[in-house]
Each structure stands twice: as C-alpha cells, then as structure tokens.
Scaffold this active site. Structure first.
Site, PDB file in Angstrom:
ATOM      1  N   HIS A 182      -2.440   0.319  -7.406  1.00 55.00           N
ATOM      2  CA  HIS A 182      -3.448  -0.892  -7.891  1.00 55.00           C
ATOM      3  C   HIS A 182      -4.438  -1.019  -6.641  1.00 55.00           C
ATOM      4  CE1 HIS A 182       0.469  -2.290  -9.570  1.00 55.00           C
ATOM      5  NE2 HIS A 182      -0.176  -1.760 -10.454  1.00 55.00           N
ATOM      6  N   LYS A 206      -4.246  -5.012   2.775  1.00 56.84           N
ATOM      7  CA  LYS A 206      -2.622  -5.447   2.748  1.00 56.84           C
ATOM      8  C   LYS A 206      -1.989  -5.082   3.852  1.00 56.84           C
ATOM      9  CE  LYS A 206      -2.669  -4.957  -2.323  1.00 56.84           C
ATOM     10  NZ  LYS A 206      -2.449  -4.395  -3.341  1.00 56.84           N
ATOM     11  N   TYR A 248       3.917  -8.896   1.287  1.00 57.35           N
ATOM     12  CA  TYR A 248       2.688  -8.452   1.748  1.00 57.35           C
ATOM     13  C   TYR A 248       1.616  -9.684   1.906  1.00 57.35           C
ATOM     14  CZ  TYR A 248       1.650  -7.702  -3.356  1.00 57.35           C
ATOM     15  OH  TYR A 248       1.627  -8.043  -4.624  1.00 57.35           O
ATOM     16  N   ASP A 286       1.041  -0.136 -15.960  1.00 56.36           N
ATOM     17  CA  ASP A 286       0.886   1.312 -15.151  1.00 56.36           C
ATOM     18  C   ASP A 286       1.161   2.446 -15.596  1.00 56.36           C
ATOM     19  OD1 ASP A 286       0.642  -1.052 -13.181  1.00 56.36           O
ATOM     20  OD2 ASP A 286       2.599  -0.691 -12.082  1.00 56.36           O
TER      21      ASP A 286
END
Length: 181
Positions: free
Chosen positions: A61, A71, A130, A166
C-alpha cells in the site's frame, strides 16, 4: 538508538536502546529530538494499530501525493516480515524492495519514507503499530500487487491470508505506466 542503513535513500531499520531487568523492560520508541539528531525529520501526525493472525498478508500500500505518508512501523507483540518497495521513478532503487523481520522481542522498527509501497506478513499472531507523517485519505489510496512476478518478493510463507482488495491491486508493470512518485 542504532540506525541501520538499507541501501535505499531514507529507508532505515532502527534498534532502540532497551533497558531490562527482572521487572521487565523500558525503551523510547519515539523521541523527536533523537530522531532529528539521527537526521530523521518526519513530522508524525497519526498513529495506527492493527492485529493480524499468523499468515495474514497486508499490502503493498501507499498514499498518493499530496497525502503521501512516511511510516515508522513496529510490532508490539508477535513477529512480521515487513516489506518496502521503492516506487519513486527517479530513484536508483526504483522497483527494488527491502525486507526486515520486525520482532516484538527485539523491539526494532522500520522507517519507510513516502514514495514506497509497504506491506507485511504476520509470521505469528501480531499487533502492528505505525506512526504516519500525513493523515489517511481514502481517495489517495494506492497499491501494487503483493505477488507481482516482476517484484519477486519472497514473503516466506505459502498461501497467505490476503484481503480481496489486495488480491486485485495493479501489477508493478501497470504502476510503471503511470507512476505517482
């Protein structure tokens, strides 16, 4: 904190100083002044957490500009294979990926800059957390197919549990036709 170079511009593994005794342990998972000392100047604005059962694969992603995100990822419990794919068309490592095992017992972290596709597979039941440098924006979601043959990522697991979303992400070749970074 120890910073480990990966050979990719801006992509680092971080190992905090962990202080432990018979009572348990303590470590600083984030301290802005220390990160700035290390040359990491991301301004993190949002924290996220997910739980994944063993064998769950999430990714690859990214968020498109102007909502692109760096991130800082780690696991609170469990162990994951974390993957970052360089999607920056002008980068010398464009289309290459780097993997790291994030392990709750090791307390290591992975700093993934904006311009990378990111994903992970849970090697154990895992809580994944995250920090993000930008707010999530649904309209800016993007991704690349986790099983893309050009990327040839060894996820270290057969038959992962993958969301329907996904499973239908574009291939890397399709991404290269219209790169967003």
């Amino acid at each position: 904190m120890k910073i480990i170079e990966t050979g990719f511009d801006g992509l680092y593994e971080l190992e905090p100083n962990v202080f432990g005794d018979k009572r348990g342990y303590f470590f600083e998972s984030f301290k802005k002044s220390l990160f700035v000392e290390l040359g990491i100047t991301e301004d993190f604005v949002q924290d996220n957490e997910s739980f994944s059962v063993k064998g769950t694969l999430r990714g690859l992603h990214y968020q498109q500009n102007p909502h692109a995100q760096a991130k800082l990822v780690r696991v609170v419990s469990g162990k994951v294979l974390d993957v970052a794919v360089d999607l920056r068309k002008d980068s010398p490592t464009f289309g290459k990926h780097h993997t790291v095992i994030l392990d709750a017992e090791k307390h290591n972290m992975f700093l993934v800059p904006a311009g990378f596709g990111h994903g992970f597979v849970a090697l154990e039941d895992s809580v994944f957390t995250y920090k993000c440098s930008n707010y999530y924006n649904k309209e800016s979601e993007g991704g690349v197919l986790w099983s893309d043959p050009v990327l040839n990522i060894d996820w270290g697991i057969e038959n992962p549990i993958v969301s329907e979303k996904d499973q239908v992400l574009p291939t890397f070749d399709a991404y290269k036709q219209n790169p967003v970074f």
